[in-house]
Write an enzyme that holds these catalytic residues in place. Sequence first.
Site, short mmCIF file in Angstrom:
data_model
loop_
_atom_site.label_atom_id
_atom_site.label_comp_id
_atom_site.label_asym_id
_atom_site.label_seq_id
_atom_site.Cartn_x
_atom_site.Cartn_y
_atom_site.Cartn_z
N CYS A 1 0.90 -1.13 0.03
CA CYS A 1 0.14 -0.16 0.00
C CYS A 1 0.90 1.24 -0.18
O CYS A 1 1.85 1.46 0.81
CB CYS A 1 -0.99 0.08 1.35
SG CYS A 1 -1.80 1.54 1.49
N CYS B 1 0.65 3.28 3.08
CA CYS B 1 1.19 2.70 4.50
C CYS B 1 2.76 2.85 4.12
O CYS B 1 3.39 3.02 5.23
CB CYS B 1 1.12 1.11 4.36
SG CYS B 1 -0.67 0.75 5.05
N ASP C 1 -0.64 16.42 -0.63
CA ASP C 1 -0.98 15.80 -1.94
C ASP C 1 0.07 16.15 -2.95
O ASP C 1 0.40 17.38 -3.14
CB ASP C 1 -2.43 16.07 -2.47
CG ASP C 1 -3.01 15.05 -3.62
OD1 ASP C 1 -3.90 14.34 -3.24
OD2 ASP C 1 -2.35 15.15 -4.90
N HIS D 1 -3.96 0.61 8.52
CA HIS D 1 -4.81 0.26 6.98
C HIS D 1 -5.96 -0.17 7.14
O HIS D 1 -6.48 -0.88 7.73
CB HIS D 1 -3.96 -0.79 6.29
CG HIS D 1 -4.24 -0.67 4.80
ND1 HIS D 1 -3.90 -0.04 3.86
CD2 HIS D 1 -5.27 -1.53 4.39
CE1 HIS D 1 -4.76 -0.39 2.88
NE2 HIS D 1 -5.44 -1.30 3.03
N ASN E 1 -12.91 10.04 -1.32
CA ASN E 1 -13.75 9.36 -2.60
C ASN E 1 -13.66 7.73 -1.98
O ASN E 1 -12.80 7.19 -1.30
CB ASN E 1 -12.61 9.35 -3.64
CG ASN E 1 -12.63 10.88 -4.00
OD1 ASN E 1 -13.50 11.78 -4.06
ND2 ASN E 1 -11.54 11.22 -4.69
N HIS F 1 -6.17 3.06 0.55
CA HIS F 1 -6.09 3.15 1.93
C HIS F 1 -6.60 4.64 2.35
O HIS F 1 -6.61 5.67 1.60
CB HIS F 1 -4.49 3.66 2.24
CG HIS F 1 -4.07 3.64 3.45
ND1 HIS F 1 -3.23 3.03 4.28
CD2 HIS F 1 -4.60 4.64 4.76
CE1 HIS F 1 -3.04 3.24 5.63
NE2 HIS F 1 -3.96 4.24 5.61
N HIS G 1 -8.45 7.90 3.15
CA HIS G 1 -7.71 9.15 3.07
C HIS G 1 -8.95 10.22 2.88
O HIS G 1 -9.98 10.09 2.12
CB HIS G 1 -6.84 9.34 2.27
CG HIS G 1 -7.29 9.20 0.76
ND1 HIS G 1 -7.23 7.76 0.41
CD2 HIS G 1 -7.36 10.10 -0.15
CE1 HIS G 1 -7.46 7.63 -0.98
NE2 HIS G 1 -7.66 9.06 -1.41
N HIS H 1 -9.28 14.02 1.86
CA HIS H 1 -8.76 15.21 1.26
C HIS H 1 -9.12 16.47 2.01
O HIS H 1 -10.13 16.94 2.09
CB HIS H 1 -9.30 15.57 -0.34
CG HIS H 1 -8.69 14.10 -1.28
ND1 HIS H 1 -7.88 14.29 -2.08
CD2 HIS H 1 -9.52 13.13 -1.40
CE1 HIS H 1 -7.77 13.32 -2.84
NE2 HIS H 1 -8.65 12.47 -2.25
P1 AMP Z 1 -8.14 9.41 -4.50
O1 AMP Z 1 -8.07 9.71 -5.91
O2 AMP Z 1 -9.20 9.93 -3.67
O3 AMP Z 1 -7.71 8.01 -4.02
O4 AMP Z 1 -6.74 10.44 -3.97
C1 AMP Z 1 -5.45 9.94 -4.11
C2 AMP Z 1 -4.51 10.86 -3.89
O5 AMP Z 1 -3.38 10.82 -3.72
C3 AMP Z 1 -4.50 11.91 -5.38
O6 AMP Z 1 -5.04 13.03 -5.10
C4 AMP Z 1 -3.09 11.80 -5.68
O7 AMP Z 1 -2.59 12.96 -6.18
C5 AMP Z 1 -2.42 11.48 -4.20
N1 AMP Z 1 -0.95 10.86 -4.37
C6 AMP Z 1 -0.60 9.83 -5.12
N2 AMP Z 1 0.42 9.47 -4.77
C7 AMP Z 1 0.87 10.33 -3.91
C8 AMP Z 1 2.41 10.53 -3.04
N3 AMP Z 1 3.48 9.83 -3.38
N4 AMP Z 1 2.43 11.54 -2.28
C9 AMP Z 1 1.24 12.24 -1.86
N5 AMP Z 1 0.05 12.18 -2.68
C10 AMP Z 1 -0.01 11.29 -3.50
#
Ligand code: AMP
Length: 111
Positions: A4, A7, A30, A46, A84, A95, A97, A99
């Site tokens: 993940c 993680c 982000d 997780h 989401n 995982h 999250h 925003h």
């Molecule tokens: P979601 O589409 O709601 O699953 O959001 C996932 C978010 O993770 C997106 O907004 C990506 O830009 C962000 N994301 C992906 N990889 C990374 C990373 N390595 N560091 C920080 N954010 C990330």
Amino acid sequence: MSDCLFCKIIAGEIPGNVVFENDKVFAFRDINPQAPVHVLIVPKKHMANVLECDGETAAALTDAIREIAAKEGVAESGFRVISNCGHDGAQSVNHLHVHLLGGRALPERMG
Ligand code: AMP
């Protein structure tokens, strides 16, 4: 969970721009910000998404949202929180999250 992405960021195996951490919650910027403030707030434990979230974790996330909003200077101007969930919710990282978006007036439309 070993494969993940979030993680691995929590564990420090992949770099993250960390803005907050306590025993239950981790938060980082982000990588592809959609607003001047765009922070991802995640439980350290997780869980795939909100469908797996217990009350204690939800409370810890809410407390973190409040603290981070104040720290990022958007508590008074306002901000948006989105989580989401699943395919139609456009969840790309499995995982849980939240925003936290702010720092400008956000559009009214949600989708
Ligand atoms: P979601 O589409 O709601 O699953 O959001 C996932 C978010 O993770 C997106 O907004 C990506 O830009 C962000 N994301 C992906 N990889 C990374 C990373 N390595 N560091 C920080 N954010 C990330």
